[in-house]
Write an enzyme that holds these catalytic residues in place. Structure first.
Site, mmCIF file in Angstrom:
data_model
loop_
_atom_site.group_PDB
_atom_site.id
_atom_site.type_symbol
_atom_site.label_atom_id
_atom_site.label_comp_id
_atom_site.label_asym_id
_atom_site.label_seq_id
_atom_site.Cartn_x
_atom_site.Cartn_y
_atom_site.Cartn_z
ATOM 1 N N LYS A 113 10.519 65.691 39.825
ATOM 2 C CA LYS A 113 10.248 65.781 38.613
ATOM 3 C C LYS A 113 11.170 64.669 37.977
ATOM 4 O O LYS A 113 10.806 63.921 37.035
ATOM 5 C CB LYS A 113 10.712 66.613 37.748
ATOM 6 C CG LYS A 113 9.560 67.811 37.844
ATOM 7 C CD LYS A 113 8.708 68.570 37.407
ATOM 8 C CE LYS A 113 8.146 69.202 37.545
ATOM 9 N NZ LYS A 113 6.649 69.919 36.977
ATOM 10 N N LYS A 195 1.313 68.991 47.022
ATOM 11 C CA LYS A 195 1.486 70.299 46.709
ATOM 12 C C LYS A 195 -0.071 70.402 45.848
ATOM 13 O O LYS A 195 -0.062 69.054 45.439
ATOM 14 C CB LYS A 195 2.312 71.298 46.328
ATOM 15 C CG LYS A 195 2.261 71.635 45.028
ATOM 16 C CD LYS A 195 3.797 72.698 44.150
ATOM 17 C CE LYS A 195 4.136 72.432 43.548
ATOM 18 N NZ LYS A 195 3.438 72.846 42.442
ATOM 19 N N LYS A 198 -0.815 71.713 38.720
ATOM 20 C CA LYS A 198 -1.443 71.471 36.978
ATOM 21 C C LYS A 198 -1.385 70.729 36.371
ATOM 22 O O LYS A 198 -2.182 70.479 35.976
ATOM 23 C CB LYS A 198 -1.986 72.870 36.730
ATOM 24 C CG LYS A 198 -0.270 73.073 36.197
ATOM 25 C CD LYS A 198 0.000 75.823 35.720
ATOM 26 C CE LYS A 198 1.024 75.663 35.240
ATOM 27 N NZ LYS A 198 2.355 74.585 35.052
HETATM 28 P P1 ATP Z 1 3.505 71.442 37.112
HETATM 29 O O1 ATP Z 1 2.619 70.986 37.261
HETATM 30 O O2 ATP Z 1 3.080 71.432 35.802
HETATM 31 O O3 ATP Z 1 5.032 72.014 37.509
HETATM 32 P P2 ATP Z 1 2.040 73.784 38.791
HETATM 33 O O4 ATP Z 1 1.436 73.638 39.200
HETATM 34 O O5 ATP Z 1 3.853 73.326 39.789
HETATM 35 O O6 ATP Z 1 2.794 73.125 37.730
HETATM 36 P P3 ATP Z 1 4.263 76.386 38.087
HETATM 37 O O7 ATP Z 1 3.792 76.480 36.476
HETATM 38 O O8 ATP Z 1 5.153 75.568 38.367
HETATM 39 O O9 ATP Z 1 2.657 74.731 39.108
HETATM 40 O O10 ATP Z 1 4.252 76.996 38.824
HETATM 41 C C1 ATP Z 1 3.192 78.457 38.847
HETATM 42 C C2 ATP Z 1 3.035 79.449 39.807
HETATM 43 O O11 ATP Z 1 1.935 78.598 41.024
HETATM 44 C C3 ATP Z 1 5.179 79.028 40.675
HETATM 45 O O12 ATP Z 1 5.067 80.807 41.609
HETATM 46 C C4 ATP Z 1 4.438 78.129 41.789
HETATM 47 O O13 ATP Z 1 5.223 78.787 43.266
HETATM 48 C C5 ATP Z 1 2.918 78.641 42.460
HETATM 49 N N1 ATP Z 1 2.429 77.564 42.507
HETATM 50 C C6 ATP Z 1 2.235 76.618 42.043
HETATM 51 N N2 ATP Z 1 1.371 75.244 42.733
HETATM 52 C C7 ATP Z 1 0.727 76.175 44.125
HETATM 53 C C8 ATP Z 1 0.101 75.251 45.105
HETATM 54 N N3 ATP Z 1 -0.370 74.121 45.487
HETATM 55 N N4 ATP Z 1 -0.147 76.617 45.931
HETATM 56 C C9 ATP Z 1 0.915 77.724 46.128
HETATM 57 N N5 ATP Z 1 1.366 77.723 44.478
HETATM 58 C C10 ATP Z 1 1.550 77.271 43.765
#
Ligand code: ATP
Ligand code: LTN
Length: 330
Positions: A113, A195, A198
């Site tokens: 980040k 990965k 969102k």
């Molecule tokens: P951001 O991009 O806003 O940082 P993010 O998509 O990484 O968000 P988080 O809010 O950080 O989402 O994570 C929410 C949950 O979803 C966590 O348990 C995280 O491990 C899971 N998660 C996020 N992205 C993935 C992915 N690509 N595959 C599997 N699990 C995921």
């Protein structure tokens, strides 16, 4: 009989993706009946990156509506915003005094980040994992279902809890992670070595739970693969195809080997077409339910307020105990 406590959270930033669903939300639902569950909209975490206030407020309701549409039961589980329970920030400060700068420096999410938001490497971004530890330890949580990227934060949470308990007695339950065997790390469609996320700037890299069916189909058909045309699971050599197989396995409940057998020799077209149909079949009914809940903001706010009241009372019990062992005046 009291059920063991399960807690998890998602930041109300960006738009929920299929990765969030497969890696987190659907496992919450699968475990919901056996645990006393708390699901947090971690808005305090979200402001480590700049957020527009109106969007943040809207997203909290939107995410809640999506959770219920995904099958979570707000009568049974507590779903609320982290900022509605003041104890999170309070315990985070206390735990900051039990987390080492060296440990926080090793967190890969902080490094990622910091690279992504080089103009705003704030102290909140650095202390982020300590606030997450506070979320978990505040409720004597036993199980924390998360995707693979949160494993390191969970290990830190366990270390902080053990360190505190060694000094002050058995105050905190030491939590266990639950990382799903399939789908713990869904990768981007355009960049299958990173990965799916969102709050990505490239919308074609992720499948959003609120994408229109035809958009989903288009994104899957245009997903990056490779040129050898061979359907085979090998995340190192064939990250794109392996990711599609992983998503297919997760949404269909089939194992990867049987999918490889079925699609081997057929090129990528049929695999992509059938995967798109399977994802749309999963998401379409979910969107219909989402639209119903979204139309009732009073219902959504009622759920959040009731859950926050319940959580506040539970958080207070832990804080009282923490204050007592630290020697704070009651
Ligand atoms: P951001 O991009 O806003 O940082 P993010 O998509 O990484 O968000 P988080 O809010 O950080 O989402 O994570 C929410 C949950 O979803 C966590 O348990 C995280 O491990 C899971 N998660 C996020 N992205 C993935 C992915 N690509 N595959 C599997 N699990 C995921
Ligand atoms: N850091 C997590 C979100 C999160 C969380 C939690 C997950 C905040 N507090 C407590 C599980 C338990 C992330 O996915 N980025």
């Amino acid at each position: 009989m009291t059920r063991p406590v399960l807690l998890s959270g998602i930041q109300p930033s960006g738009q929920l993706t299929l990765g969030n669903y497969i890696g987190a939300i659907r496992n919450w639902k699968a475990l919901e009946d056996d645990y006393d569950c708390l699901f947090l909209l971690v808005d305090l975490h979200a402001i480590t990156v700049r957020q527009d206030p109106a969007d943040l407020r809207r997203r909290c309701r939107e995410f809640l509506a999506l959770y219920i549409a995904c099958g979570l039961n707000p009568e049974r589980s507590q779903i609320f915003a982290q900022s509605q329970v003041r104890g999170h920030g309070h315990l985070a400060w206390i735990l900051d005094c039990y987390a080492m700068v060296g440990e926080l420096n090793r967190m890969t999410q902080f490094k990622d980040k910091s690279r992504k938001h080089a103009d705003n490497i704030n102290a909140g971004l650095f202390n982020y994992p300590v606030l997450m530890a506070a979320d978990i330890l505040l409720y004597q949580t036993q199980l924390v279902p998360v995707g693979d990227d949160q494993k390191q934060h969970l290990e830190l949470t366990r270390d902080i809890a053990q360190r505190f308990n060694t000094l002050h007695g058995e105050v905190f339950t030491v939590p266990e992670p639950f990382i799903p065997p399939v789908g713990a790390r869904i990768m981007g469609l355009q960049e299958p070595t990173a990965k799916m996320s969102k709050s990505d700037d490239a919308p074609t890299n992720a499948i959003y739970l609120l994408d229109e069916p035809k958009t989903i189909t288009r994104k899957i058909k245009r997903a990056v693969t490779d040129t050898d045309g061979e359907v085979r699971y090998d995340p190192q050599a064939k990250p794109g195809v392996s990711n599609l197989l992983q998503i297919f396995a997760a949404v269909s409940g089939r194992d990867i080997d049987s999918l490889v057998n079925e699609y081997a020799g057929g090129g990528y077209g049929r695999l992509k077409g059938d995967l798109a149909d399977a994802v749309v079949a999963l998401i379409e009914p979910l969107q219909a339910r989402y639209n119903e809940f979204q139309a009732d903001p009073a219902l959504l706010d009622g759920i959040l307020t009731r859950a926050a009241e319940n959580a506040n009372a539970r958080a207070e019990a832990t804080i009282r105990r923490v204050h007592e062992v630290l020697g704070f005046l009651q």
